[in-house]
Design an enzyme around this catalytic site. Structure first.
Site, PDB file in Angstrom:
ATOM      1  N   ALA A 189      65.447  81.913 -17.191  1.00 39.46           N
ATOM      2  CA  ALA A 189      66.173  81.383 -16.038  1.00 39.46           C
ATOM      3  C   ALA A 189      66.932  80.135 -16.491  1.00 39.46           C
ATOM      4  O   ALA A 189      66.389  79.301 -17.230  1.00 39.46           O
ATOM      5  CB  ALA A 189      65.215  81.021 -14.912  1.00 39.46           C
ATOM      6  N   ALA A 211      66.147  75.245 -18.312  1.00 44.28           N
ATOM      7  CA  ALA A 211      65.874  76.661 -18.567  1.00 44.28           C
ATOM      8  C   ALA A 211      64.384  76.873 -18.762  1.00 44.28           C
ATOM      9  O   ALA A 211      63.650  75.951 -19.114  1.00 44.28           O
ATOM     10  CB  ALA A 211      66.649  77.143 -19.796  1.00 44.28           C
ATOM     11  N   ASP A 212      63.965  78.102 -18.545  1.00 44.33           N
ATOM     12  CA  ASP A 212      62.581  78.477 -18.802  1.00 44.33           C
ATOM     13  C   ASP A 212      62.564  79.939 -19.238  1.00 44.33           C
ATOM     14  O   ASP A 212      63.335  80.756 -18.715  1.00 44.33           O
ATOM     15  CB  ASP A 212      61.715  78.293 -17.551  1.00 44.33           C
ATOM     16  N   THR A 213      61.712  80.240 -20.200  1.00 50.04           N
ATOM     17  CA  THR A 213      61.622  81.592 -20.745  1.00 50.04           C
ATOM     18  C   THR A 213      60.177  82.076 -20.726  1.00 50.04           C
ATOM     19  O   THR A 213      59.268  81.314 -21.073  1.00 50.04           O
ATOM     20  CB  THR A 213      62.136  81.635 -22.197  1.00 50.04           C
TER      21      THR A 213
END
Length: 274
Positions: free
Chosen positions: A172, A131-133
């Protein structure tokens, strides 16, 4: 088609302290709840879902060092997961739209860890979650983690003062799992980008922002604040899912897990015909 009722075993009463921890439907040790704290409430049973039951006890890797993401996954019963953060540089082009930026970053993390662990002595991973924020200002500027106190303060003031305090959080999530068949490319991959709008309270003073910066709570967080902690005092309201702002939209993550674990070999057109 008439509605069909789900048949379940009668659960123990919620207020019955002497009720057994395991109902007849929970005899599988992999789905038993954690031990009860003496004198405390009974912890909830794990979700009895095919996808989660399939991966319990197997290699599940979270390609992130975020303790918040690990904690969120534990809420759906994924407690025994490996933490193997991707070491790839997060250097996507900042001119990309925020949703494209986070998606490319999360996908690169997932592929990196899946590829590096596929021939591991521990065995092939059953599931890799990445995940990436990022935070996006009202003009689409991507904000990641602040690099120092000066930048941290400027970042929070920008979020408070721009567009009446409104900004967006994009996370994501990418899930990868090996396919049992020889269908190319040998793995199932599903991805999702979640968007949540957040509004800072315009009455928050510079003094309060500086005091928050000094706590260092937001130093390791995209946008420089943690909504699940002390950073909540900066926020007036949100439009969207709360856990997405924390760093992992749990409902969407569960849906991705189900897609890559439950019958991933079946083509979409065949599934529609079943």
């Amino acid at each position: 088609m008439a509605d069909q009722k789900l048949l379940i075993d009668d659960p123990p009463a919620y207020d019955d302290a002497s009720a057994p921890l395991v109902t007849p439907a929970e005899k599988d040790v992999s789905r038993q709840p954690a031990p009860r704290t003496p004198g405390g409430p009974r912890p909830p049973f794990h979700l009895d879902l095919p996808a989660l039951n399939e991966i319990r006890g197997k290699r599940v890797i979270l390609a992130s060092a975020s303790p918040r993401r690990r904690q969120l996954l534990s809420q759906i019963g994924l407690n025994d997961i490996e933490i193997i953060p991707s070491t790839l540089p997060e250097n996507q082009d900042k001119s990309l739209a925020p949703f494209e930026y986070v998606l490319l970053t999360a996908e690169a993390k997932a592929r990196n860890i899946y590829t590096s662990e596929i021939d591991s002595p521990k065995g092939e991973p059953r599931l890799v979650i990445a995940a990436d924020t990022v935070i996006s200002t009202h003009v689409g500027q991507i904000l990641e983690k602040p690099r120092n106190e000066r930048e941290h303060m400027a970042m929070l003031k920008q979020l408070r003062d721009g567009n009446n305090g409104w900004h967006k959080v994009y996370t994501a999530v990418v899930c990868m799992a090996p396919l049992e068949s020889a269908v190319d490319p040998g793995y199932a991959l599903e991805m999702h980008v979640e968007e949540t709008a957040v509004k800072f309270d315009g009455a928050v003073t510079d003094e309060l922002l500086l005091s928050y910066v000094k706590t260092r709570e937001g130093a390791d967080k995209a946008g420089g604040y943690g909504i699940q902690g002390l950073g909540s005092i900066l926020v007036e309201k949100i439009d969207g899912t709360f856990d997405n702002v924390v760093g992992l939209p749990l409902r969407s993550t569960l849906q991705l897990i189900e897609k890559v674990i439950v019958d991933p070999d079946v083509p979409a057109e065949v599934e529609e015909a079943i």
